[in-house]
Scaffold this active site. Structure first.
Site, PDB file in Angstrom:
ATOM      1  N   GLY A 188       0.812  -1.215   0.000  1.00  9.09           N
ATOM      2  CA  GLY A 188       0.000   0.000   0.000  1.00  9.09           C
ATOM      3  C   GLY A 188       0.849   1.270   0.000  1.00  9.09           C
ATOM      4  O   GLY A 188       2.081   1.212   0.072  1.00  9.09           O
TER       5      GLY A 188
ATOM      6  N   ASP B  35       1.007  -8.631   2.238  1.00  9.67           N
ATOM      7  CA  ASP B  35      -0.145  -7.878   1.732  1.00  9.67           C
ATOM      8  C   ASP B  35      -1.324  -8.843   1.579  1.00  9.67           C
ATOM      9  O   ASP B  35      -1.230 -10.018   1.952  1.00  9.67           O
ATOM     10  CB  ASP B  35       0.187  -7.155   0.419  1.00  9.67           C
ATOM     11  CG  ASP B  35      -0.694  -5.921   0.220  1.00  9.67           C
ATOM     12  OD1 ASP B  35      -0.295  -4.811   0.630  1.00  9.67           O
ATOM     13  OD2 ASP B  35      -1.823  -6.073  -0.308  1.00  9.67           O
TER      14      ASP B  35
ATOM     15  N   THR C 228      -3.552   1.883  10.870  1.00 14.78           N
ATOM     16  CA  THR C 228      -4.819   1.800  10.135  1.00 14.78           C
ATOM     17  C   THR C 228      -5.921   2.555  10.871  1.00 14.78           C
ATOM     18  O   THR C 228      -6.018   2.462  12.100  1.00 14.78           O
ATOM     19  CB  THR C 228      -5.210   0.309   9.972  1.00 14.78           C
ATOM     20  OG1 THR C 228      -4.113  -0.344   9.333  1.00 14.78           O
ATOM     21  CG2 THR C 228      -6.468   0.138   9.163  1.00 14.78           C
TER      22      THR C 228
ATOM     23  N   PRO D 115      -3.514   7.034  15.828  1.00 14.61           N
ATOM     24  CA  PRO D 115      -4.381   7.664  14.830  1.00 14.61           C
ATOM     25  C   PRO D 115      -3.611   8.574  13.876  1.00 14.61           C
ATOM     26  O   PRO D 115      -4.028   8.771  12.737  1.00 14.61           O
ATOM     27  CB  PRO D 115      -5.373   8.482  15.663  1.00 14.61           C
ATOM     28  CG  PRO D 115      -5.322   7.873  17.023  1.00 14.61           C
ATOM     29  CD  PRO D 115      -3.933   7.357  17.198  1.00 14.61           C
TER      30      PRO D 115
ATOM     31  N   HIS E 296      -8.599  15.180   2.909  1.00 17.32           N
ATOM     32  CA  HIS E 296      -7.671  14.111   2.525  1.00 17.32           C
ATOM     33  C   HIS E 296      -7.730  13.840   1.028  1.00 17.32           C
ATOM     34  O   HIS E 296      -8.680  14.243   0.345  1.00 17.32           O
ATOM     35  CB  HIS E 296      -8.011  12.821   3.277  1.00 17.32           C
ATOM     36  CG  HIS E 296      -7.502  12.806   4.687  1.00 17.32           C
ATOM     37  ND1 HIS E 296      -8.174  13.416   5.721  1.00 17.32           N
ATOM     38  CD2 HIS E 296      -6.367  12.291   5.223  1.00 17.32           C
ATOM     39  CE1 HIS E 296      -7.484  13.263   6.842  1.00 17.32           C
ATOM     40  NE2 HIS E 296      -6.381  12.586   6.573  1.00 17.32           N
TER      41      HIS E 296
ATOM     42  N   LYS F 139      -8.825   7.906   0.028  1.00 20.07           N
ATOM     43  CA  LYS F 139      -9.089   7.489   1.419  1.00 20.07           C
ATOM     44  C   LYS F 139     -10.476   6.856   1.505  1.00 20.07           C
ATOM     45  O   LYS F 139     -11.452   7.442   1.050  1.00 20.07           O
ATOM     46  CB  LYS F 139      -8.971   8.700   2.350  1.00 20.07           C
ATOM     47  CG  LYS F 139      -9.094   8.341   3.816  1.00 20.07           C
ATOM     48  CD  LYS F 139      -8.686   9.515   4.704  1.00 20.07           C
ATOM     49  CE  LYS F 139      -8.904   9.214   6.167  1.00 20.07           C
ATOM     50  NZ  LYS F 139      -8.194   8.036   6.645  1.00 20.07           N
TER      51      LYS F 139
HETATM   52  N1  LIG Z   1      -2.054   6.699  11.449  1.00 19.15           N
HETATM   53  C1  LIG Z   1      -1.563   7.454  10.474  1.00 19.15           C
HETATM   54  O1  LIG Z   1      -0.756   8.368  10.696  1.00 19.15           O
HETATM   55  C2  LIG Z   1      -1.982   7.177   9.056  1.00 19.15           C
HETATM   56  C3  LIG Z   1      -1.410   7.863   7.990  1.00 19.15           C
HETATM   57  C4  LIG Z   1      -1.804   7.529   6.697  1.00 19.15           C
HETATM   58  C5  LIG Z   1      -2.741   6.531   6.494  1.00 19.15           C
HETATM   59  N2  LIG Z   1      -3.293   5.899   7.564  1.00 19.15           N
HETATM   60  C6  LIG Z   1      -4.240   4.788   7.408  1.00 19.15           C
HETATM   61  O2  LIG Z   1      -3.482   3.631   7.038  1.00 19.15           O
HETATM   62  C7  LIG Z   1      -4.302   2.759   6.278  1.00 19.15           C
HETATM   63  C8  LIG Z   1      -3.606   2.415   4.961  1.00 19.15           C
HETATM   64  O3  LIG Z   1      -3.510   3.594   4.188  1.00 19.15           O
HETATM   65  P1  LIG Z   1      -2.897   3.565   2.713  1.00 19.15           P
HETATM   66  O4  LIG Z   1      -3.077   4.921   2.152  1.00 19.15           O
HETATM   67  O5  LIG Z   1      -1.546   2.954   2.736  1.00 19.15           O
HETATM   68  O6  LIG Z   1      -3.920   2.540   1.998  1.00 19.15           O
HETATM   69  P2  LIG Z   1      -3.652   1.632   0.718  1.00 19.15           P
HETATM   70  O7  LIG Z   1      -5.000   1.230   0.240  1.00 19.15           O
HETATM   71  O8  LIG Z   1      -2.699   2.281  -0.210  1.00 19.15           O
HETATM   72  O9  LIG Z   1      -2.898   0.352   1.322  1.00 19.15           O
HETATM   73  C9  LIG Z   1      -3.505  -0.632   2.081  1.00 19.15           C
HETATM   74  C10 LIG Z   1      -2.795  -1.944   1.751  1.00 19.15           C
HETATM   75  O10 LIG Z   1      -3.274  -2.944   2.636  1.00 19.15           O
HETATM   76  C11 LIG Z   1      -3.458  -4.136   1.892  1.00 19.15           C
HETATM   77  N3  LIG Z   1      -4.376  -5.003   2.624  1.00 19.15           N
HETATM   78  C12 LIG Z   1      -5.725  -4.945   2.702  1.00 19.15           C
HETATM   79  N4  LIG Z   1      -6.181  -5.960   3.466  1.00 19.15           N
HETATM   80  C13 LIG Z   1      -5.112  -6.637   3.883  1.00 19.15           C
HETATM   81  C14 LIG Z   1      -4.932  -7.782   4.707  1.00 19.15           C
HETATM   82  N5  LIG Z   1      -5.968  -8.440   5.234  1.00 19.15           N
HETATM   83  N6  LIG Z   1      -3.666  -8.234   4.939  1.00 19.15           N
HETATM   84  C15 LIG Z   1      -2.597  -7.601   4.388  1.00 19.15           C
HETATM   85  N7  LIG Z   1      -2.698  -6.525   3.595  1.00 19.15           N
HETATM   86  C16 LIG Z   1      -3.934  -6.050   3.351  1.00 19.15           C
HETATM   87  C17 LIG Z   1      -3.980  -3.660   0.555  1.00 19.15           C
HETATM   88  O11 LIG Z   1      -3.828  -4.662  -0.452  1.00 19.15           O
HETATM   89  C18 LIG Z   1      -3.091  -2.453   0.315  1.00 19.15           C
HETATM   90  O12 LIG Z   1      -1.879  -2.813  -0.313  1.00 19.15           O
HETATM   91  C19 LIG Z   1      -5.644   3.486   6.106  1.00 19.15           C
HETATM   92  O13 LIG Z   1      -6.553   3.040   7.087  1.00 19.15           O
HETATM   93  C20 LIG Z   1      -5.269   4.930   6.320  1.00 19.15           C
HETATM   94  O14 LIG Z   1      -6.366   5.707   6.748  1.00 19.15           O
HETATM   95  C21 LIG Z   1      -2.934   6.206   8.830  1.00 19.15           C
END
Ligand SMILES: NC(=O)c1ccc[n+]([C@@H]2O[C@H](COP(=O)([O-])OP(=O)(O)OC[C@H]3O[C@@H](n4cnc5c(N)ncnc54)[C@H](O)[C@@H]3O)[C@@H](O)[C@H]2O)c1
Length: 255
Positions: free
Chosen positions: A11, A34, A75, A110, A139, A143
């Site tokens: 991701g 992943d 997440t 978060p 965002h 998202k």
């Molecule tokens: N806490 C923070 O500071 C922060 C910052 C940015 C994003 N986030 C959160 O992080 C999460 C991911 O964001 P992103 O932009 O990278 O999303 P993204 O969609 O680019 O990546 C998510 C990845 O997770 C994989 N995935 C889904 N289900 C899975 C599973 N069961 N097992 C393994 N892999 C799995 C997907 O295939 C994908 O590659 C979101 O919930 C986002 O809101 C949090």
């Protein structure tokens, strides 16, 4: 060397986290998992970082903690109900499973950006001095959840500060509205979510009082802004008490 695994490794966040862990001298990236991959390679890790999706994270949390693994979770989707569920899961683990001896630590963050953590802290400090408080979070269009975890946590912090100070709901004369026009209400605080191509992660806390307003704004201009916080969490999670911890505040000395 701390052995690290990444869930959601393909991701946007997961791939940058993998790259960052690889570049750190004191960390060793031992597993990148992943969707559809076996989680077994994670068993050799000391810390697993989860950046997957709100729909996937609870199953990962259950699997990792039952395997005795510490977790850092970025997440989103951890509202009060989900935090209670995670806490229950960790408590039952202590009673029911042989892996309980490992007493896993789970750190749910978060927002990993230090600026965003400060923005939340300042919002909580300011909230009791103003009649009105609302949040606008903005965002990128990819998202999947709204409002953001950061906005929900900011709302909770504002609500807690106002309740402790005996400040009631802000004035609002709205009697008719289109659904959603006033945003979502989180812990009594209105939260407005904007999804726009070109953005990364941004938030404004708007406070209003007698003849004055205060706006606290934070912008994550690049996902790199999250990486110092991710590294801090990975290095610090083993030093936390067993069970669930929420937020980076403790590790930053802001709790
Ligand atoms: N806490 C923070 O500071 C922060 C910052 C940015 C994003 N986030 C959160 O992080 C999460 C991911 O964001 P992103 O932009 O990278 O999303 P993204 O969609 O680019 O990546 C998510 C990845 O997770 C994989 N995935 C889904 N289900 C899975 C599973 N069961 N097992 C393994 N892999 C799995 C997907 O295939 C994908 O590659 C979101 O919930 C986002 O809101 C949090």
């Amino acid at each position: 060397m701390i052995k690290v695994g990444v869930l959601g490794a393909k991701g946007r966040m997961g791939s940058l986290v993998s790259q960052t862990v690889r570049a750190a001298d004191d960390l060793e990236l031992v597993a990148e998992v992943d969707i559809g991959d076996s989680r077994d390679p994670l068993r050799g890790c000391e810390v697993v970082i989860d950046f997957t999706s709100p729909a996937a994270v609870m199953d990962n949390l259950q699997w990792c903690t039952r395997s005795g693994l510490n977790m850092v979770i970025g997440t989103s989707g951890f509202d009060d109900a989900r935090l209670a569920q995670a806490s229950d899961l960790l408590e039952n683990l202590t009673e029911d499973t042989p892996q309980a001896a490992a007493k896993p630590r789970v750190l749910v963050v978060p927002n990993f950006s230090v600026g965003a953590v400060l923005m939340m802290k300042f919002a909580g400090q300011a909230a009791r001095f103003f009649e009105s408080a609302e949040i606008v979070e903005l965002h990128h269009a990819g998202k999947v959840d709204a409002p953001s975890g950061t906005a929900a946590r900011t709302a909770a912090m504002i609500a807690a500060a106002r309740s402790a100070a005996g400040v009631g709901a802000g004035p609002d004369a709205t009697t008719t509205q289109l659904d959603g026009a006033r945003g979502a209400v989180v812990d009594g605080v209105h939260v407005h979510s904007v999804r726009l191509a070109g953005l990364v992660a941004h938030q404004e806390v708007l406070l209003g009082g007698h003849g004055e307003t205060l706006m606290i704004r934070h912008d994550s201009l690049d996902r790199a802004s999250f990486m110092p916080g991710v590294l801090m969490a990975v290095r610090g999670v083993a030093s936390l008490p067993p069970g669930l911890t929420v937020g980076l505040e403790g590790l930053l000395g802001l709790a």
